[in-house]
Design a protein around this motif. Sequence first.
Motif, PDB file in Angstrom:
ATOM      1  N   ASP A   1       0.825  -1.211   0.000  1.00 30.91           N
ATOM      2  CA  ASP A   1       0.000   0.000   0.000  1.00 30.91           C
ATOM      3  C   ASP A   1       0.859   1.260   0.000  1.00 30.91           C
ATOM      4  OD1 ASP A   1      -2.470  -1.285  -0.079  1.00 30.91           O
ATOM      5  OD2 ASP A   1      -2.614  -1.412   2.105  1.00 30.91           O
ATOM      6  N   GLN A   2       1.872   1.296   0.863  1.00 30.52           N
ATOM      7  CA  GLN A   2       2.751   2.463   0.939  1.00 30.52           C
ATOM      8  C   GLN A   2       3.514   2.650  -0.365  1.00 30.52           C
ATOM      9  OE1 GLN A   2       2.991   4.818   3.252  1.00 30.52           O
ATOM     10  NE2 GLN A   2       4.562   5.880   2.083  1.00 30.52           N
ATOM     11  N   LEU A   3       4.032   1.570  -0.921  1.00 33.84           N
ATOM     12  CA  LEU A   3       4.783   1.665  -2.180  1.00 33.84           C
ATOM     13  C   LEU A   3       3.893   2.152  -3.319  1.00 33.84           C
ATOM     14  CD1 LEU A   3       6.902  -1.618  -2.020  1.00 33.84           C
ATOM     15  CD2 LEU A   3       7.681   0.710  -1.574  1.00 33.84           C
ATOM     16  N   CYS A   4       2.679   1.637  -3.395  1.00 33.26           N
ATOM     17  CA  CYS A   4       1.753   2.056  -4.458  1.00 33.26           C
ATOM     18  C   CYS A   4       1.405   3.536  -4.333  1.00 33.26           C
ATOM     19  CB  CYS A   4       0.492   1.198  -4.440  1.00 33.26           C
ATOM     20  SG  CYS A   4       0.759  -0.475  -5.058  1.00 33.26           S
ATOM     21  N   THR A   5       1.243   4.019  -3.105  1.00 31.26           N
ATOM     22  CA  THR A   5       0.956   5.436  -2.893  1.00 31.26           C
ATOM     23  C   THR A   5       2.124   6.292  -3.353  1.00 31.26           C
ATOM     24  OG1 THR A   5      -0.511   4.930  -1.043  1.00 31.26           O
ATOM     25  CG2 THR A   5       0.397   7.165  -1.138  1.00 31.26           C
ATOM     26  N   GLU A   6       3.344   5.925  -2.958  1.00 30.55           N
ATOM     27  CA  GLU A   6       4.533   6.691  -3.342  1.00 30.55           C
ATOM     28  C   GLU A   6       4.759   6.664  -4.854  1.00 30.55           C
ATOM     29  OE1 GLU A   6       7.868   5.152  -1.150  1.00 30.55           O
ATOM     30  OE2 GLU A   6       6.939   5.578   0.781  1.00 30.55           O
TER      31      GLU A   6
END
Length: 173
Positions: free
Chosen positions: A151-156
């Motif tokens: 989730d964090q990687l996709c947001t970034e």
Amino acid sequence: MVCKCARALLLTVFVAFVSLSGCKISVKMNGSALDYNIYKTISVSEFPIRAALVYPPLQQTFENALLDYISRNTRLQTTDGTGDLQLEGEITGYNLTPQAVTENAIASMTRLTISVRVKYIDNKEEGKDVDQTFSAYRDFPSSEMLTDVQDQLCTEISQELVELIFNSTLGNW
């Protein structure tokens, strides 16, 4: 003491000179190069996932980031119909590749790469259309599970892609 006074006097003279000379400094902070007398609306279509590996929340994450960035950095109104400008496309890649292979032939890092194909259509001026694929990635330690960092990687990555897309289309860089 004399040095401080001289600097203060010099600064005062400079400020007075600039203000009396009638110079105007103008800086455009949002990076948008749109003429709002011509462009008033934009339509942003859905960006379906067409990648071999699919992470369903990515579509909504990317679309929300794109719409939010446009609304924060332009005065364009989004419309469901055909706008003065149109953005459409698809998420074409969601790939994991090993990185930083150690001497034991084990990857210590994994790279998540996301690719988005974008069609930008200018309905007011010919020759400004863009049809391009944008990619961005983030590395994470192979000791971590993708499900824990996804989730964090996709947001970034989505934020970086949105900035690349904006600069290539609406930013007119």
